[in-house]
Every structure is written in C-alpha cells, then in structure tokens.
Design a protein around this motif. Structure first.
Motif, PDB file in Angstrom:
ATOM      1  N   TYR A  70      15.551   4.213 -30.555  1.00  0.00           N
ATOM      2  CA  TYR A  70      15.782   3.932 -29.131  1.00  0.00           C
ATOM      3  C   TYR A  70      16.442   2.571 -28.943  1.00  0.00           C
ATOM      4  O   TYR A  70      17.341   2.418 -28.118  1.00  0.00           O
ATOM      5  CB  TYR A  70      14.452   3.999 -28.370  1.00  0.00           C
ATOM      6  CG  TYR A  70      13.815   5.362 -28.481  1.00  0.00           C
ATOM      7  CD1 TYR A  70      14.158   6.389 -27.604  1.00  0.00           C
ATOM      8  CD2 TYR A  70      12.911   5.641 -29.498  1.00  0.00           C
ATOM      9  CE1 TYR A  70      13.601   7.657 -27.727  1.00  0.00           C
ATOM     10  CE2 TYR A  70      12.357   6.909 -29.636  1.00  0.00           C
ATOM     11  CZ  TYR A  70      12.707   7.909 -28.757  1.00  0.00           C
ATOM     12  OH  TYR A  70      12.176   9.159 -28.894  1.00  0.00           O
ATOM     13  N   HIS A  71      15.982   1.590 -29.715  1.00  0.00           N
ATOM     14  CA  HIS A  71      16.480   0.222 -29.582  1.00  0.00           C
ATOM     15  C   HIS A  71      17.988   0.153 -29.799  1.00  0.00           C
ATOM     16  O   HIS A  71      18.708  -0.544 -29.065  1.00  0.00           O
ATOM     17  CB  HIS A  71      15.758  -0.680 -30.598  1.00  0.00           C
ATOM     18  CG  HIS A  71      16.077  -2.127 -30.475  1.00  0.00           C
ATOM     19  ND1 HIS A  71      17.143  -2.705 -31.138  1.00  0.00           N
ATOM     20  CD2 HIS A  71      15.493  -3.120 -29.768  1.00  0.00           C
ATOM     21  CE1 HIS A  71      17.192  -3.989 -30.852  1.00  0.00           C
ATOM     22  NE2 HIS A  71      16.209  -4.274 -30.018  1.00  0.00           N
ATOM     23  N   ASP A  72      18.472   0.884 -30.804  1.00  0.00           N
ATOM     24  CA  ASP A  72      19.905   0.837 -31.119  1.00  0.00           C
ATOM     25  C   ASP A  72      20.763   1.483 -30.039  1.00  0.00           C
ATOM     26  O   ASP A  72      21.981   1.294 -30.001  1.00  0.00           O
ATOM     27  CB  ASP A  72      20.173   1.505 -32.472  1.00  0.00           C
ATOM     28  CG  ASP A  72      19.629   0.687 -33.642  1.00  0.00           C
ATOM     29  OD1 ASP A  72      19.170  -0.448 -33.392  1.00  0.00           O
ATOM     30  OD2 ASP A  72      19.648   1.187 -34.779  1.00  0.00           O
ATOM     31  N   LYS A  73      20.144   2.263 -29.145  1.00  0.00           N
ATOM     32  CA  LYS A  73      20.858   2.867 -28.014  1.00  0.00           C
ATOM     33  C   LYS A  73      20.621   2.087 -26.730  1.00  0.00           C
ATOM     34  O   LYS A  73      21.015   2.522 -25.645  1.00  0.00           O
ATOM     35  CB  LYS A  73      20.394   4.308 -27.819  1.00  0.00           C
ATOM     36  CG  LYS A  73      20.701   5.222 -28.989  1.00  0.00           C
ATOM     37  CD  LYS A  73      20.125   6.620 -28.749  1.00  0.00           C
ATOM     38  CE  LYS A  73      20.360   7.525 -29.936  1.00  0.00           C
ATOM     39  NZ  LYS A  73      19.733   8.863 -29.736  1.00  0.00           N
ATOM     40  N   GLY A  74      19.954   0.922 -26.866  1.00  0.00           N
ATOM     41  CA  GLY A  74      19.671   0.097 -25.702  1.00  0.00           C
ATOM     42  C   GLY A  74      18.581   0.657 -24.814  1.00  0.00           C
ATOM     43  O   GLY A  74      18.499   0.318 -23.628  1.00  0.00           O
ATOM     44  N   LYS A  75      17.733   1.519 -25.387  1.00  0.00           N
ATOM     45  CA  LYS A  75      16.663   2.139 -24.606  1.00  0.00           C
ATOM     46  C   LYS A  75      15.297   1.613 -25.054  1.00  0.00           C
ATOM     47  O   LYS A  75      15.116   1.275 -26.222  1.00  0.00           O
ATOM     48  CB  LYS A  75      16.692   3.660 -24.783  1.00  0.00           C
ATOM     49  CG  LYS A  75      17.950   4.328 -24.279  1.00  0.00           C
ATOM     50  CD  LYS A  75      17.879   5.834 -24.506  1.00  0.00           C
ATOM     51  CE  LYS A  75      19.125   6.534 -23.981  1.00  0.00           C
ATOM     52  NZ  LYS A  75      19.071   7.998 -24.220  1.00  0.00           N
ATOM     53  N   PRO A  76      14.332   1.553 -24.139  1.00  0.00           N
ATOM     54  CA  PRO A  76      12.976   1.156 -24.530  1.00  0.00           C
ATOM     55  C   PRO A  76      12.278   2.302 -25.263  1.00  0.00           C
ATOM     56  O   PRO A  76      12.664   3.464 -25.115  1.00  0.00           O
ATOM     57  CB  PRO A  76      12.284   0.870 -23.193  1.00  0.00           C
ATOM     58  CG  PRO A  76      12.989   1.762 -22.230  1.00  0.00           C
ATOM     59  CD  PRO A  76      14.428   1.814 -22.697  1.00  0.00           C
ATOM     60  N   PHE A  77      11.276   1.958 -26.045  1.00  0.00           N
ATOM     61  CA  PHE A  77      10.499   3.005 -26.709  1.00  0.00           C
ATOM     62  C   PHE A  77       9.808   3.833 -25.625  1.00  0.00           C
ATOM     63  O   PHE A  77       9.295   3.286 -24.650  1.00  0.00           O
ATOM     64  CB  PHE A  77       9.462   2.386 -27.648  1.00  0.00           C
ATOM     65  CG  PHE A  77       8.830   3.387 -28.573  1.00  0.00           C
ATOM     66  CD1 PHE A  77       9.527   3.835 -29.686  1.00  0.00           C
ATOM     67  CD2 PHE A  77       7.574   3.906 -28.312  1.00  0.00           C
ATOM     68  CE1 PHE A  77       8.977   4.782 -30.534  1.00  0.00           C
ATOM     69  CE2 PHE A  77       7.018   4.852 -29.154  1.00  0.00           C
ATOM     70  CZ  PHE A  77       7.711   5.292 -30.268  1.00  0.00           C
ATOM     71  N   PRO A  78       9.788   5.167 -25.755  1.00  0.00           N
ATOM     72  CA  PRO A  78       9.276   6.020 -24.675  1.00  0.00           C
ATOM     73  C   PRO A  78       7.779   5.895 -24.451  1.00  0.00           C
ATOM     74  O   PRO A  78       7.013   5.588 -25.351  1.00  0.00           O
ATOM     75  CB  PRO A  78       9.631   7.436 -25.153  1.00  0.00           C
ATOM     76  CG  PRO A  78       9.705   7.325 -26.629  1.00  0.00           C
ATOM     77  CD  PRO A  78      10.245   5.944 -26.905  1.00  0.00           C
ATOM     78  N   LYS A  79       7.381   6.141 -23.209  1.00  0.00           N
ATOM     79  CA  LYS A  79       5.966   6.128 -22.859  1.00  0.00           C
ATOM     80  C   LYS A  79       5.741   7.090 -21.700  1.00  0.00           C
ATOM     81  O   LYS A  79       6.474   7.069 -20.724  1.00  0.00           O
ATOM     82  CB  LYS A  79       5.503   4.732 -22.459  1.00  0.00           C
ATOM     83  CG  LYS A  79       4.012   4.657 -22.136  1.00  0.00           C
ATOM     84  CD  LYS A  79       3.620   3.265 -21.695  1.00  0.00           C
ATOM     85  CE  LYS A  79       2.117   3.142 -21.452  1.00  0.00           C
ATOM     86  NZ  LYS A  79       1.625   4.059 -20.420  1.00  0.00           N
ATOM     87  N   SER A  80       4.717   7.941 -21.848  1.00  0.00           N
ATOM     88  CA  SER A  80       4.354   8.845 -20.756  1.00  0.00           C
ATOM     89  C   SER A  80       3.540   8.066 -19.734  1.00  0.00           C
ATOM     90  O   SER A  80       2.793   7.149 -20.075  1.00  0.00           O
ATOM     91  CB  SER A  80       3.524  10.012 -21.299  1.00  0.00           C
ATOM     92  OG  SER A  80       2.939  10.740 -20.242  1.00  0.00           O
ATOM     93  N   SER A  81       3.666   8.437 -18.472  1.00  0.00           N
ATOM     94  CA  SER A  81       2.896   7.751 -17.441  1.00  0.00           C
ATOM     95  C   SER A  81       1.422   8.147 -17.486  1.00  0.00           C
ATOM     96  O   SER A  81       0.564   7.392 -17.054  1.00  0.00           O
ATOM     97  CB  SER A  81       3.472   8.066 -16.052  1.00  0.00           C
ATOM     98  OG  SER A  81       3.467   9.470 -15.827  1.00  0.00           O
ATOM     99  N   LYS A  82       1.143   9.342 -18.020  1.00  0.00           N
ATOM    100  CA  LYS A  82      -0.243   9.820 -18.066  1.00  0.00           C
ATOM    101  C   LYS A  82      -0.616  10.274 -19.473  1.00  0.00           C
ATOM    102  O   LYS A  82       0.108  11.049 -20.093  1.00  0.00           O
ATOM    103  CB  LYS A  82      -0.427  10.994 -17.108  1.00  0.00           C
ATOM    104  CG  LYS A  82      -0.272  10.651 -15.639  1.00  0.00           C
ATOM    105  CD  LYS A  82      -0.522  11.888 -14.786  1.00  0.00           C
ATOM    106  CE  LYS A  82      -0.379  11.572 -13.307  1.00  0.00           C
ATOM    107  NZ  LYS A  82      -0.597  12.789 -12.472  1.00  0.00           N
ATOM    108  N   VAL A  83      -1.751   9.800 -19.956  1.00  0.00           N
ATOM    109  CA  VAL A  83      -2.210  10.220 -21.282  1.00  0.00           C
ATOM    110  C   VAL A  83      -2.557  11.701 -21.281  1.00  0.00           C
ATOM    111  O   VAL A  83      -2.425  12.380 -22.304  1.00  0.00           O
ATOM    112  CB  VAL A  83      -3.405   9.351 -21.742  1.00  0.00           C
ATOM    113  CG1 VAL A  83      -4.649   9.662 -20.920  1.00  0.00           C
ATOM    114  CG2 VAL A  83      -3.684   9.558 -23.227  1.00  0.00           C
ATOM    115  N   SER A  84      -2.970  12.246 -20.132  1.00  0.00           N
ATOM    116  CA  SER A  84      -3.306  13.675 -20.056  1.00  0.00           C
ATOM    117  C   SER A  84      -2.066  14.536 -20.312  1.00  0.00           C
ATOM    118  O   SER A  84      -2.141  15.558 -21.004  1.00  0.00           O
ATOM    119  CB  SER A  84      -3.928  14.014 -18.700  1.00  0.00           C
ATOM    120  OG  SER A  84      -3.061  13.644 -17.640  1.00  0.00           O
TER     121      SER A  84
END
Length: 199
Positions: free
Chosen positions: A75-89
């Motif tokens: 992700y970093h090499d594409k200028g994107k942050p590492f992904p994260k879901s808004s909800k653990v569920s």
C-alpha cells in the motif's frame, strides 16, 4: 502452513485488504485497533515501527520482519495507508469467509463451550477465525520459539500474567495430544534406524 494458505489465496477488493490485516496481526501480534496506520511512526528503511497502543496506551517499538514490510509496502508504494475496517465485527465476518476460501478446514473439537458452539462439538477451523485468533497465533509462536517471557510480553503488548495464560493453554493442548498418543500405547513400538530395511 495455514498462514501460508492465507497469504497465497487469490482475493480482490475488500477481502484482499482484510486478509492483509489478518496477516499483519499474525506477523506482528497487533490488536485490531493497532492496525490503524495513522497511529504508527513507520521507518521502512530501518524496518521499525513505533506506536501507542490504543487499548493500553503503552508505547510499543518493534522491528519489522520481511513479511510485514511486504504487506505494508503493498500500500505504501502506491501512496495508500494500510487498510483498516471501521468495525471489528465486519472484519471478523469477512475473515471467516477468507479462511474458508483459503482451505483452512481442519476439524477442531470445541473443548470449552462458546456462544456459537457447544463443548465437544466438532467444527472446521475457519469457523473459529477472528481478529483475536491472529494475534493469538503470534503470541503462541513467540512462546514456542523460546523468546524470554519479559520480551515476549513486551512484543505482544501484554503483561506477564496474560502471557502465562497463553503458555498454560499451550501446555494443556500438548498434554491432551500426548494423552491421545499414549492412550493407545499398545499400538506403538520403538523402531531403530537399522530396522528400516526390514519394515
């Protein structure tokens, strides 16, 4: 072996991102809340990461193994942050489907009852997959490799008493496995190397 299946399964879109979060948890032992890159101080050149744990407020500084760098650079090499879901569920629901697709289907017998399953029930391992499972994978791996308890606890961002809990669970699992083997000891015999030709 199972983590290799998860790493290699072909996925796209949100499932691909969820898989990467799971793999990072297994490689670094992160809590789900700590996979949020906005909390990181990242130095890929030095292969280090620092952050304050959202749950405990503890300062954590870690060396990044090659697997973690690969996941982050995706992700970093594409200028994107590492992904994260808004909800653990949402993440837990998705990761079960991903584990199933990856072929993580070994039968597991439930020792202690939980919400969905009864004690003694046998299910496929993907059905038990969750955010916590990948963190536990890291912790158990660290214990198995003989890392000193104080360092292992610091790496996982937990206290020694919690680490002891994982160690006891692992000892219990090993003991049950040994009991299964030796309960049928009449079927066992010692085989010496020089017997191989006669076998």
């Amino acid at each position: 072996e199972e983590m290799r299946l998860l790493f290699n399964v072909e996925l796209s879109g949100a499932y691909d991102r969820f898989r990467d979060v799971a793999c990072l948890q297994a490689v670094l032992g992160f809590r789900f809340s700590d996979t949020d890159q906005s909390r990181w101080r990242l130095n890929l050149a030095e292969a280090t990461i620092e952050f304050l744990s959202q749950k405990t407020g503890n300062y954590i500084s870690m060396w990044l193994p090659p697997e973690a760098i690969h996941l982050i650079r995706k992700y970093h090499d594409k200028g994107k942050p590492f992904p994260k879901s808004s909800k653990v569920s949402d993440y837990d629901i998705a990761i079960k489907e991903i584990a199933k697709k990856a072929g993580i289907t070994t039968p597991v017998t439930i020792i202690k009852g939980r919400k969905q399953f009864k004690s003694g029930e046998t299910v496929e391992k993907w059905q038990l997959t969750s955010s916590h499972v990948f963190r536990a994978t890291f912790i158990c791996s660290v214990i198995n490799r003989g890392v000193p308890p104080a360092i292992a606890a610091e790496m996982a961002g937990i206290n020694i008493s919690t680490l002891d809990y994982y160690a006891k669970v692992m000892d219990s699992t090993k003991r049950k496995a040994a009991e299964m083997v030796y309960s049928s000891r009449g079927d066992l015999r010692v085989v010496h190397v020089n017997e191989e030709k006669a076998a």
